[in-house]
Design an enzyme around this catalytic site. Sequence first.
Site, PDB file in Angstrom:
ATOM      1  N   PHE A   1      28.043  31.739  -8.722  1.00 51.87           N
ATOM      2  CA  PHE A   1      27.764  32.038 -10.131  1.00 51.87           C
ATOM      3  C   PHE A   1      29.107  32.246 -10.821  1.00 51.87           C
ATOM      4  O   PHE A   1      29.907  33.077 -10.388  1.00 51.87           O
ATOM      5  CB  PHE A   1      26.916  33.304 -10.272  1.00 51.87           C
ATOM      6  CG  PHE A   1      26.773  33.784 -11.701  1.00 51.87           C
ATOM      7  CD1 PHE A   1      25.620  33.526 -12.413  1.00 51.87           C
ATOM      8  CD2 PHE A   1      27.796  34.498 -12.326  1.00 51.87           C
ATOM      9  CE1 PHE A   1      25.481  33.971 -13.735  1.00 51.87           C
ATOM     10  CE2 PHE A   1      27.674  34.933 -13.637  1.00 51.87           C
ATOM     11  CZ  PHE A   1      26.511  34.668 -14.344  1.00 51.87           C
ATOM     12  N   GLU A   2      29.336  31.499 -11.885  1.00 49.11           N
ATOM     13  CA  GLU A   2      30.518  31.698 -12.726  1.00 49.11           C
ATOM     14  C   GLU A   2      30.144  31.414 -14.170  1.00 49.11           C
ATOM     15  O   GLU A   2      29.400  30.477 -14.453  1.00 49.11           O
ATOM     16  CB  GLU A   2      31.644  30.726 -12.368  1.00 49.11           C
ATOM     17  CG  GLU A   2      32.327  30.934 -11.055  1.00 49.11           C
ATOM     18  CD  GLU A   2      33.444  29.920 -10.833  1.00 49.11           C
ATOM     19  OE1 GLU A   2      34.430  30.269 -10.176  1.00 49.11           O
ATOM     20  OE2 GLU A   2      33.316  28.771 -11.308  1.00 49.11           O
ATOM     21  N   VAL A   3      30.654  32.211 -15.069  1.00 54.53           N
ATOM     22  CA  VAL A   3      30.694  31.859 -16.484  1.00 54.53           C
ATOM     23  C   VAL A   3      32.158  31.952 -16.873  1.00 54.53           C
ATOM     24  O   VAL A   3      32.785  32.998 -16.668  1.00 54.53           O
ATOM     25  CB  VAL A   3      29.848  32.812 -17.353  1.00 54.53           C
ATOM     26  CG1 VAL A   3      29.929  32.403 -18.822  1.00 54.53           C
ATOM     27  CG2 VAL A   3      28.397  32.816 -16.892  1.00 54.53           C
TER      28      VAL A   3
ATOM     29  N   HIS B   1      39.618  30.467  -7.052  1.00 56.21           N
ATOM     30  CA  HIS B   1      39.346  30.884  -8.435  1.00 56.21           C
ATOM     31  C   HIS B   1      39.630  32.370  -8.640  1.00 56.21           C
ATOM     32  O   HIS B   1      40.186  32.772  -9.660  1.00 56.21           O
ATOM     33  CB  HIS B   1      37.879  30.610  -8.779  1.00 56.21           C
ATOM     34  CG  HIS B   1      37.596  29.188  -9.125  1.00 56.21           C
ATOM     35  ND1 HIS B   1      36.380  28.763  -9.627  1.00 56.21           N
ATOM     36  CD2 HIS B   1      38.367  28.078  -9.053  1.00 56.21           C
ATOM     37  CE1 HIS B   1      36.427  27.467  -9.852  1.00 56.21           C
ATOM     38  NE2 HIS B   1      37.618  27.021  -9.494  1.00 56.21           N
TER      39      HIS B   1
END
Length: 408
Positions: free
Chosen positions: A288-290, A325
Amino acid sequence: MAANTRTLRFMLLAFFSIAVLFKIYTTNYHAGTPRVDVEEIAAQQRAQDSSSSSQSNDNNGSSSNPASGLPTGVHPGKRANATFVTLARNTDIWEIAKSIRHVEDRFNRKFNYDWVFLNDKPFDTQFKKVTTALTSGKAKYGLIPEEHWSFPDWIDQEKAKKVREDMAQRKVIYGDSIPYRHMCRYESGFFFRHELLLDYEYYWRVEPSVELFCDVDYDVFRFMADNNKKYGFVLSLYEYVETIPTLWDSVKSFMKEHPEHIHSNNAMGFLSDDGGETYNHCHYWSNFEVGSLDFWRDKAYTDFFDKLDKDGGFFYERWGDAPVHSIAASLLLDKSQIHFFEDIAYGTLHNYYHVPFTHCPTTEKDRLKLKCHCNPKDNFDWKGYSCLSRHFEINSIEKPEGYETQMD
């Protein structure tokens, strides 16, 4: 007598005011930074929309999808320039269909953001038909360039093969997988360069076999843009040590070569317990990334990725996109630009790539307010293998009430 009475009342009032101010000051000081109030965010966004109703609702060019049968967006305000992005195979169709339905029902049917699907093979007709029907925004389908999903020419194939064989014998998770390595390298250094994503500023990564457990009633992308947030997460944990034995050596080398890229107010305290000498293996789970696509496109990050890529750890070890990341965000950004979405309850089912983890709001008040269906006993946030406490501590964020009851 009357004068004395007025004087006494004035003194009592002054004393009471000072006491109240002292209480407020000391409470804020010890409690730390307040947590985000999602109702306040939604109210602010509605107020902004009301005051600028003449602005276009279609800033990102997306539109509702009448074929899907889902309701059109009920939030009439402006939109951020953003999209969902999914890396999937044709065989993932029914697992990604579940994910899309969760995201649409809990969030996107109110906002109608686009959805970009990427694959190293052409998407088949069934995949396109099913996903187009489920998405409320425009669905777009892209083929990953071969040069982004293959061994770069500087990799010693024989050396890489021996590494995979050794990891297989030691039963390192995905240690013998070539596709998994290509996926990690692609997510680390290339997804944001795909032609379908070049016109967007923000993305929300969604993978097969995920669930959203609570309603999300505000525009997540606008929250990121309005508050200068560059990276958002819901889960954080320790990486498998066997997969990244020399990753931190490469990171330290990069920091020495490019001190100009390291932010003065970084989140090194999330990554290291000794000021950067060693890596504690904490990372934000990139399932999950925003985030900001412009952050990944910036020279600071591309220099970082190029350094790691040339060092070969994606193939000579099994470096994942999550630690890559996480380390980049923690070193290159102001730590205030990294956001924990406490209100986005998220879980994964066991699938080909991932084991199940769940983020569920800690307090019952939040779970009821957001209409959540997650079991708080499954909440990973405060377990021993979670790194979330580090994020709270380095940012002086107040932990939610009752978190102690969910610790191991």
